[in-house]
Design an enzyme around this catalytic site. Structure first.
Site, PDB file in Angstrom:
ATOM      1  CD  GLU A 159     -54.421   2.454  66.136  1.00 43.83           C
ATOM      2  OE1 GLU A 159     -54.366   1.236  65.875  1.00 43.83           O
ATOM      3  OE2 GLU A 159     -54.277   2.926  67.273  1.00 43.83           O
ATOM      4  NE  ARG A 212     -49.104  -8.674  58.841  1.00 39.97           N
ATOM      5  CZ  ARG A 212     -49.734  -7.629  59.371  1.00 39.97           C
ATOM      6  NH1 ARG A 212     -51.007  -7.673  59.609  1.00 39.97           N
ATOM      7  NH2 ARG A 212     -49.079  -6.547  59.668  1.00 39.97           N
ATOM      8  CE  LYS A 262     -49.629   1.050  62.294  1.00 37.36           C
ATOM      9  NZ  LYS A 262     -50.848   1.752  61.872  1.00 37.36           N
TER      10      LYS A 262
HETATM   11  P1  ATP Z   1     -49.039  -2.781  62.256  1.00 41.59           P
HETATM   12  O1  ATP Z   1     -49.329  -4.200  62.654  1.00 41.59           O
HETATM   13  O2  ATP Z   1     -47.830  -2.612  61.413  1.00 41.59           O
HETATM   14  O3  ATP Z   1     -49.106  -1.835  63.383  1.00 41.59           O
HETATM   15  P2  ATP Z   1     -51.719  -2.323  61.586  1.00 41.59           P
HETATM   16  O4  ATP Z   1     -52.437  -3.411  60.909  1.00 41.59           O
HETATM   17  O5  ATP Z   1     -51.976  -2.106  63.022  1.00 41.59           O
HETATM   18  O6  ATP Z   1     -50.192  -2.429  61.252  1.00 41.59           O
HETATM   19  P3  ATP Z   1     -53.295  -0.270  60.500  1.00 41.59           P
HETATM   20  O7  ATP Z   1     -53.003   1.165  60.483  1.00 41.59           O
HETATM   21  O8  ATP Z   1     -54.405  -0.761  61.335  1.00 41.59           O
HETATM   22  O9  ATP Z   1     -51.949  -0.955  60.876  1.00 41.59           O
HETATM   23  O10 ATP Z   1     -53.453  -0.826  59.025  1.00 41.59           O
HETATM   24  C1  ATP Z   1     -54.258  -0.235  58.055  1.00 41.59           C
HETATM   25  C2  ATP Z   1     -54.588  -1.240  57.006  1.00 41.59           C
HETATM   26  O11 ATP Z   1     -53.397  -1.769  56.424  1.00 41.59           O
HETATM   27  C3  ATP Z   1     -55.353  -2.403  57.583  1.00 41.59           C
HETATM   28  O12 ATP Z   1     -56.451  -2.673  56.739  1.00 41.59           O
HETATM   29  C4  ATP Z   1     -54.376  -3.522  57.577  1.00 41.59           C
HETATM   30  O13 ATP Z   1     -55.028  -4.737  57.370  1.00 41.59           O
HETATM   31  C5  ATP Z   1     -53.459  -3.168  56.412  1.00 41.59           C
HETATM   32  N1  ATP Z   1     -52.128  -3.714  56.628  1.00 41.59           N
HETATM   33  C6  ATP Z   1     -51.321  -3.507  57.684  1.00 41.59           C
HETATM   34  N2  ATP Z   1     -50.181  -4.213  57.568  1.00 41.59           N
HETATM   35  C7  ATP Z   1     -50.281  -4.893  56.401  1.00 41.59           C
HETATM   36  C8  ATP Z   1     -49.430  -5.819  55.709  1.00 41.59           C
HETATM   37  N3  ATP Z   1     -48.248  -6.184  56.210  1.00 41.59           N
HETATM   38  N4  ATP Z   1     -49.844  -6.320  54.530  1.00 41.59           N
HETATM   39  C9  ATP Z   1     -51.026  -5.953  54.020  1.00 41.59           C
HETATM   40  N5  ATP Z   1     -51.870  -5.100  54.610  1.00 41.59           N
HETATM   41  C10 ATP Z   1     -51.522  -4.573  55.791  1.00 41.59           C
HETATM   42 MG    MG Z   2     -54.287  -2.096  63.270  1.00 46.66          MG
END
Ligand code: ATP
Ligand code: MG
Length: 764
Positions: free
Chosen positions: A33, A264, A274
């Protein structure tokens, strides 16, 4: 390298390729995102998704999941593309956007309404929540649930037209208000948001929810394996529902994508959400998203971490099904390991102290000569050298001289001789003290000592230096961990209270050897004995160099600028073998023991006291959780080699935390279980914890573990073969194997052969 890798996701892909599930296709995607910069957790997901594409010679789509217009921004879109390419992966130059599918998603939603599978609901947010019920109670149907299809359709069109304000109504799937999975209780598909979108502008005022947009985007692109983190496990049912009822994949001529969840990446001393990273930036706790202390990819790049090091971490950590928190030492290990092989060695002094070699002739060119100094030590085995000018007046590190040296001090002090790296040995003559502080040290050089040891003089160590007349000035930024506690998010209070005070120390007036004058911004160097540094890509200018410390040289001394003197490598390491290109987890374990005395002691005890092989002891002492498991199990009475064998052969070894206790493990190895039955019990106990006897009973495997039952089989076998029994008793002891085989067979392979053997011996 790629083909060595294997994990449960790749196993699924291999199976699907074998069975032709997706017609032999593999297509993954990475769906960020665009509401912040990518962090090290995203890097793991990138390495996995793009790594699979590389391995199978296919593609990984970069798709921006831009369904929430409020928080998204093109700055983030650009940074994400830059970071993925910098990590060494390609998305083919064109990014995809969920927003490109808005029209199709809308049409599919109308289709759901027409099929009676979705309705427009006018409950408020709070009412919807209240009607949803709880985990223990079913929800209640919305009063709008059974409104006529035409009404929903008309209202949905009105929602799109802009005639309704935010929050007036939503589109919901009509699934099951009593579903055990709360996500299935008529989830929201669309809501009204009169907001400007960074790509579609004002074309839309309704936006699809993630759980609807995501499966549809995957299916439209023909994704085969939709890999996401474990939090989305409960969303999978809805993911499949959306695919089934819109039939969107079929409409595009594809098989339905399959969602697969993995653990994760979490790192200790780090926050990764984020939202929290944004807080650090907005509230000025750091200097921006690319501050070198940030766990963002941009921050790590500016800090001087290489893409290779970050990819090595992803590989070291592996792909697991259970969440855990990874020791940040693993990241630092990968960074240093990479730098050790790639960063040329040069000299620089952070806190300068004047050293005068009185025996060099006076005058500007006094003692002037130039040494040709290799960039790499022999054990790295890389070519290259640079000229290093020497003169009568040098800068040395303040810490490398002590008027009253503490015990074990391996540097310059009154009465001592040290070697100047790449140069002569020098002997202390005198120190100039002003106001209680040493401002100058005077030494005499030993002429015959260039590349040769002095006769009859003890050399206390090797120190680095820079010729004062040739030195260039630099600003040096020393970074500590951003957070002072291992779990900044779990501790009491706001997470920003756990920031390390003074995690950035700026040193001005550091002195570097002149060869660095032409070093490129972003280039990485080892200042010998001091640490690894990168020329800051933003602030470093020709003539005004700024260095970021990437890492200390070793793990032990995080806050100290200067490390103990290493031996002069010239003679000592001449025979050293060239290091293999890539270091292994074995080296990580060795380093972990070097930093953690408890691990080192366990390594020793497991061999000396418990009789394990060095190899097993090594595997079991790379991290505390494993060492505590084996030692705890032994303390609880487990046979050391049996317990060790189960731990080191565990398919999830090092990838997921143990749910079992050491006592569970001890009880397990005492069970007379073998073969697949034993593996089944072990896997369940490891993943979920619990008494292995109960696990065996619940799985119907207890018979095999029950001496009474096995004993009965033994008796039966003895009774059935009187002639063989007579032969055995007559001395033909080789027949024991025959009896064991008969009993194990009678138990359908569940009884443990060693236990059967014991019972047979007793009774024969
Ligand atoms: P955050 O929780 O930090 O805001 P998010 O999951 O909302 O992260 P996205 O932009 O939706 O952020 O993530 C894009 C991709 O990265 C998704 O497929 C998510 O599963 C993966 N991802 C995010 N954080 C991690 C992590 N700590 N380890 C592995 N994969 C991750
Ligand atoms: Mg997300």
């Amino acid at each position: 390298m790629a083909d060595e890798r294997s994990d449960f996701i790749r196993d699924i892909i291999e199976d699907d390729l074998r069975t032709g599930k997706h017609g032999g296709r593999v297509l993954t995607r990475f769906p960020p995102e665009p509401n912040g910069y990518l962090h090290i957790g995203h890097a793991k997901s990138i390495c996995l998704n793009f790594g699979i594409a590389q391995q199978y010679g296919t593609r990984c789509n970069l798709r921006f999941d831009d369904t929430n217009p409020v928080k998204e921004d093109t700055e983030y879109v650009e940074s994400i593309q830059r970071d993925i390419e910098w990590l060494g992966f390609s998305f083919g130059g064109t990014a995809l956007y969920a927003s490109d599918y808005f029209e199709e998603m809308y049409q599919l939603a109308e289709g759901l309404i027409a099929d009676g599978k979705a309705y427009v609901c006018e409950l408020t947010d709070e009412q919807i929540k209240e009607y949803r019920g709880t985990l223990s109670e079913p929800g209640r149907p919305s009063p709008w649930r059974d409104r006529p299809i035409e009404d929903s359709l008309a209202l949905f069109r009105k929602m799109r037209s802009g005639a309704l304000p935010d929050g007036a109504c939503v589109l919901r799937a009509k699934i099951d208000m009593a579903a055990a999975n709360m996500k299935m209780r008529d989830p929201l598909l669309y809501r009204i948001r009169h907001a400007h979108h960074h790509r579609t502008g004002d074309a839309w005022c309704i936006y699809p929810m993630y759980d609807y947009a995501h499966p549809l985007s995957d299916a439209i692109e023909g994704i085969t394996h939709s890999i996401c983190t474990l939090e989305f496990e409960n969303n999978r049912e809805l993911y499949d529902w959306a695919l089934e009822h819109t039939r969107v994949a079929e409409k595009h001529g594809f098989t339905r994508p399959q969602q697969i969840e993995f653990a994760r990446l979490n790192l200790d001393y780090t926050v990764m959400s984020k939202r929290k990273l944004l807080t650090l930036v907005k509230d000025g706790h750091v200097r921006g998203w690319d501050d070198p202390r940030m766990p963002t990819i941009a921050g790590m790049r500016r800090r001087g971490y290489s893409p290779e090091a970050i990819r090595a971490l992803a590989e070291l950590v592996g792909v697991a099904k259970t969440n855990s928190v990874v020791d940040i030492g693993k990241l630092e290990f990968c960074v240093r390991d990479d730098l050790n092989r790639t960063a040329p060695r040069v000299m620089g002094v952070l806190r300068p102290l004047k050293l005068v070699v009185t025996s060099y002739e006076a005058g500007a060119a006094g003692g002037a000569q130039t040494f040709d100094a290799p960039y790499f030590p022999p054990d790295v085995g890389k070519p290259g050298s640079r000229p290093v000018p020497m003169s009568r007046e040098l800068w040395i590190e303040r810490d490398d001289f002590a008027l009253e040296p503490p015990e074990g001090y391996q540097r310059l002090a009154p009465g001592r001789t040290v070697r100047l790296r790449h140069g002569h040995c020098v002997t202390f003559e005198d120190a100039v003290v002003e106001g209680g502080e040493v401002v100058e040290v005077r030494v005499r050089h030993l002429p015959e000592t260039l590349g040769a040891n002095p006769q009859g003089v003890k050399v206390s160590g090797v120190i680095h230096w820079v010729s004062a007349a040739h030195a260039i000035d630099a600003e040096v930024r020393l970074y500590d961990r951003l957070f002072a506690v291992p779990r900044p998010e779990d501790a009491e209070g706001d997470f920003v209270q756990n920031l390390t005070p003074g995690s950035l120390e700026v040193i001005r007036g550091a002195k570097l050897e002149p060869s660095l004058a032409t070093a490129a911004p972003g280039s990485r160097w080892q200042l010998e004995r001091v640490g690894y540094f990168v020329l800051d890509a933003v602030d470093s200018q020709p003539g005004a160099i700024v260095l970021n410390r990437i890492s200390t040289l070793r793990e032990a001394a995080p806050a100290r600028a200067v490390e103990a003197a290493p031996a002069e490598p010239r003679e000592k390491n001449a025979k050293a073998k060239t290091r293999p290109a890539k270091r292994s987890p074995a080296e990580y374990r060795a380093e972990a023991r070097a930093r953690d005395e408890a691990l080192a002691a366990a390594f020793d005890r497991l061999q000396r006291v418990h009789g394990l092989s060095e190899g097993d002891a090594d595997l079991l002492t790379g991290e505390r959780a494993v060492a505590e498991m084996i030692e705890g199990a032994i303390a609880a009475g487990a046979a050391p080699d049996a317990a060790a064998r189960w731990l080191v052969n565990d398919p999830s070894f090092g990838k997921a935390p143990y749910a079992m206790t050491p006592a569970n493990l001890a009880a397990f190895v005492a069970l007379p279980l073998a073969g697949p039955a034993a593996k089944e019990v072990f896997a369940k106990m490891r993943a979920e914890g619990g008494d292995p006897r109960q696990i065996a009973a619940a799985a119907g495997l207890d018979q095999a573990a029950d001496d009474g039952v096995v004993g009965k089989l033994v008796d039966d076998v003895i009774a059935a073969h009187p002639d063989k029994v007579a032969q055995y008793r007559g001395g033909k002891v080789g027949l024991l194997g025959f009896f064991v085989g008969q009993v194990v067979k009678a138990s359908a392979g569940k009884a443990s052969p060693p236990r059967v053997q014991e019972l047979l011996k007793e009774r024969l």
